[in-house]
Scaffold this motif. Structure first.
Motif, short mmCIF file in Angstrom:
data_model
loop_
_atom_site.label_atom_id
_atom_site.label_comp_id
_atom_site.label_asym_id
_atom_site.label_seq_id
_atom_site.Cartn_x
_atom_site.Cartn_y
_atom_site.Cartn_z
N ASP A 231 0.86 -1.18 0.00
CA ASP A 231 0.00 0.00 0.00
C ASP A 231 0.90 1.23 0.00
O ASP A 231 2.11 1.14 0.24
N ASP A 295 -4.52 -2.72 -3.74
CA ASP A 295 -5.81 -2.04 -3.81
C ASP A 295 -6.25 -1.69 -5.23
O ASP A 295 -7.20 -0.94 -5.42
N CYS A 314 -8.47 -6.67 -3.01
CA CYS A 314 -8.80 -6.36 -1.62
C CYS A 314 -10.32 -6.20 -1.48
O CYS A 314 -10.91 -5.28 -2.05
N HIS A 317 -11.66 -2.79 0.08
CA HIS A 317 -11.87 -1.65 -0.81
C HIS A 317 -13.23 -1.77 -1.51
O HIS A 317 -13.92 -0.76 -1.71
N ARG A 320 -15.85 -0.94 1.07
CA ARG A 320 -15.85 0.48 1.46
C ARG A 320 -16.69 1.32 0.51
O ARG A 320 -17.36 2.27 0.93
N LYS A 321 -16.65 1.00 -0.77
CA LYS A 321 -17.42 1.79 -1.74
C LYS A 321 -18.92 1.60 -1.52
O LYS A 321 -19.70 2.55 -1.62
N ARG A 401 -12.69 -5.92 -9.71
CA ARG A 401 -11.70 -6.39 -8.73
C ARG A 401 -11.95 -7.84 -8.31
O ARG A 401 -11.02 -8.56 -7.96
N ASP A 417 -8.43 -9.38 2.33
CA ASP A 417 -8.26 -7.95 2.11
C ASP A 417 -6.81 -7.54 2.34
O ASP A 417 -5.96 -8.36 2.72
N GLU A 422 -2.67 -1.58 5.21
CA GLU A 422 -3.29 -0.32 5.61
C GLU A 422 -3.02 -0.01 7.09
O GLU A 422 -2.78 1.13 7.45
#
Length: 494
Positions: A231, A295, A314, A317, A320-321, A401, A417, A422
């Motif tokens: 990352d 990512d 991941c 990610h 998260r969206k 992804r 992930d 992170e």
């Protein structure tokens, strides 16, 4: 007041145009609300320019200069060299007397003391300063008149005043607790110890040079693993001449085999670069071969092109969206996507710490159908909604992804992930609230030298202060061929 045409067809056309305009404005409002919600969620509060930018710039410049000069032989002190201020009298003293022996080493004659040398070293025991007095009595042989005196023990900084505990404290305060050196100087001043920022910067730079081989050893350990987590995070760097900043990058590469009961110690390695060009990860990963959790950064495409490295997507990610869409709009589709992803994480929790074969078998039996069903369901939802919405963008990202999650299903050494990387880089955004930017590119590279030491110690559940104190007390005399004996995972076994 809006006037309408008399012709009915023209009215219908006008209403259709107005309806399209309203839909376009609604879509724009939806996007802006989504962006605003994301900014509010991820920002760390309002920026402040309260820190002294000149102090921070000088701090990094002086640290980097000291790190470079530490690799050169220490020149003898010239006549007229500024005298050091004596250490404060109020600090407690711990005396250590080094004797040359009971008899003359050359002729075995009796010794007669005629003087002594006293060296004072400022030390830091967590919570308080102390002065270590190294006393070396001088003796002369009554038979051959030879002068005998115990040699000075090796110290982290040759002819320097700081002890290893103090150096470790300054490093941990700067790189783990995010205290700029000028703030540390102010804190020490309140304790009656006068240490200039420039002095602390010199100590940090010389310590970084001394510890650099150990940081490189950690890097080799990370790159030797079958899988790593990668990352990066932006770091503002002060641009010389105009007082403005430019955006550089700090890259993190982490090896952690604990989730699949691997034997290797966890470790984190860092690199600083002036930009985010794809050539940097290619350079960092030139010796690595295996799986890389990432990512979706396009710069990683190049390193995966020859098949030497296989990228693993991941899920965090992807999740998260959907979380952002649900938080800003209350979308039922996003909520269901989150529930389906939660089922995958429940399976992961059940196999955490298990051997790779058990993990892979459970994923094939339970996770693969859920993941396949999630993909088909998302494809169906995408055909029912506007392609210009944030939800549609989240679905398209997920479908793209998820194609790279296949290795996760097949190999038990992989994770769902990239949160390991992170977490290892999380301290940098937190630290930015204190120091806002790196004072220079060499200062950023010094940071990348110190962070592997601090973060790897924490990954191995040892106190960075205690470990660095031990290392700095020993490393000057330690053989480079046995450097692995000083690694944090070896200290953890003591």
């Amino acid at each position: 007041m809006t006037s309408f045409p008399a012709d009915l067809d023209e009215c219908h056309t006008l209403l259709a145009d107005k309806d399209a305009e309203i839909r376009s404005q609604a879509l724009l409002i939806e996007k802006l609300k989504h962006q605003l919600a994301g900014h509010n969620r991820y920002r760390f509060g309002a920026s402040s320019e309260g820190l002294d930018q000149l102090q921070l710039a000088l701090e990094d410049e002086e640290t980097a200069t000291a790190q470079e000069h530490a690799k050169e032989p220490t020149p003898p002190r010239e006549k007229g060299w500024p005298k050091r201020r004596p250490l404060p009298e109020h600090l407690p003293r711990d005396e250590e007397v080094l004797m040359p022996g009971e008899r003359c080493a050359a002729c075995s004659g009796a010794l007669s003391k005629f003087g002594e040398d006293v060296t004072e070293e400022l030390e830091y025991v967590p919570g308080r300063f102390r002065v270590r007095r190294i006393i070396r009595p001088k003796f002369s042989c009554r038979r051959c008149e030879r002068v005998l005196q115990a040699p000075m023990p090796s110290r982290p900084i040759e002819r320097g005043r700081p002890g290893p505990g103090l150096l470790a404290h300054v490093l941990v305060s700067k790189y783990a607790d995010h205290l700029p050196l000028y703030r540390q100087s102010q804190i020490y001043g309140r304790e009656g110890v006068d240490l200039d920022r420039s002095t602390l910067a010199d100590w940090v730079g010389r310590s970084a040079a001394l510890l650099e081989p150990l940081a490189d050893l950690i890097g080799r350990h990370v790159m030797a693993g079958p899988a790593l987590f990668a990352d990066d995070t932006p770091v503002s760097v002060l641009a010389p001449g105009n007082g403005k900043t430019k955006t550089a990058r700090l890259w993190a590469y982490v090896r952690d085999e604990r989730p699949w009961a691997g034997d290797a110690a966890p470790a984190a390695f860092y690199r600083f670069t002036p930009d985010r060009k794809a050539r940097w990860p290619a350079e960092h990963l030139r010796s690595f071969k295996g799986f890389m959790h990432a990512d979706g950064y396009a710069g990683f495409e190049g390193v995966c092109r020859d098949g030497r490295i296989t990228e693993v997507a991941c899920m965090a990610h992807i999740r998260r969206k959907f979380f952002d869409v649900h938080a800003s709009q209350g979308s039922a589709i996003a909520a269901e996507a989150l529930e389906r992803i939660a089922q995958l994480y429940a399976i992961e929790e059940a196999v955490r710490g298990k051997p790779p074969d058990i993990r892979a078998a459970k994923r094939q039996a339970e996770a693969a159908p859920i993941l396949d069903d999630l993909r088909h369901w998302l494809e169906a939802q995408l055909s029912k909604i506007s392609g210009k919405t944030p939800l549609a963008a989240a679905i398209r990202y997920a479908l793209t992804r998820m194609k790279r999650l296949t290795p996760w299903l097949e190999h038990g050494i992989l994770e769902l992930d990239n949160n390991t990387a992170e977490r290892s880089i999380r301290g940098v955004p937190v630290g930015r609230k204190n120091w806002l930017f790196a004072g220079s590119e060499p200062g950023g590279r010094s940071t990348a030298t110190a962070l592997p030491l601090i973060e790897t110690a924490k990954l191995n559940r040892i106190d960075p202060q205690a470990w660095l104190t031990d290392v700095l007390a020993r490393i000057a005399d330690h053989k480079i061929t046995r450097l692995d004996e000083l690694a944090p995972w070896r200290y953890a076994q003591i």
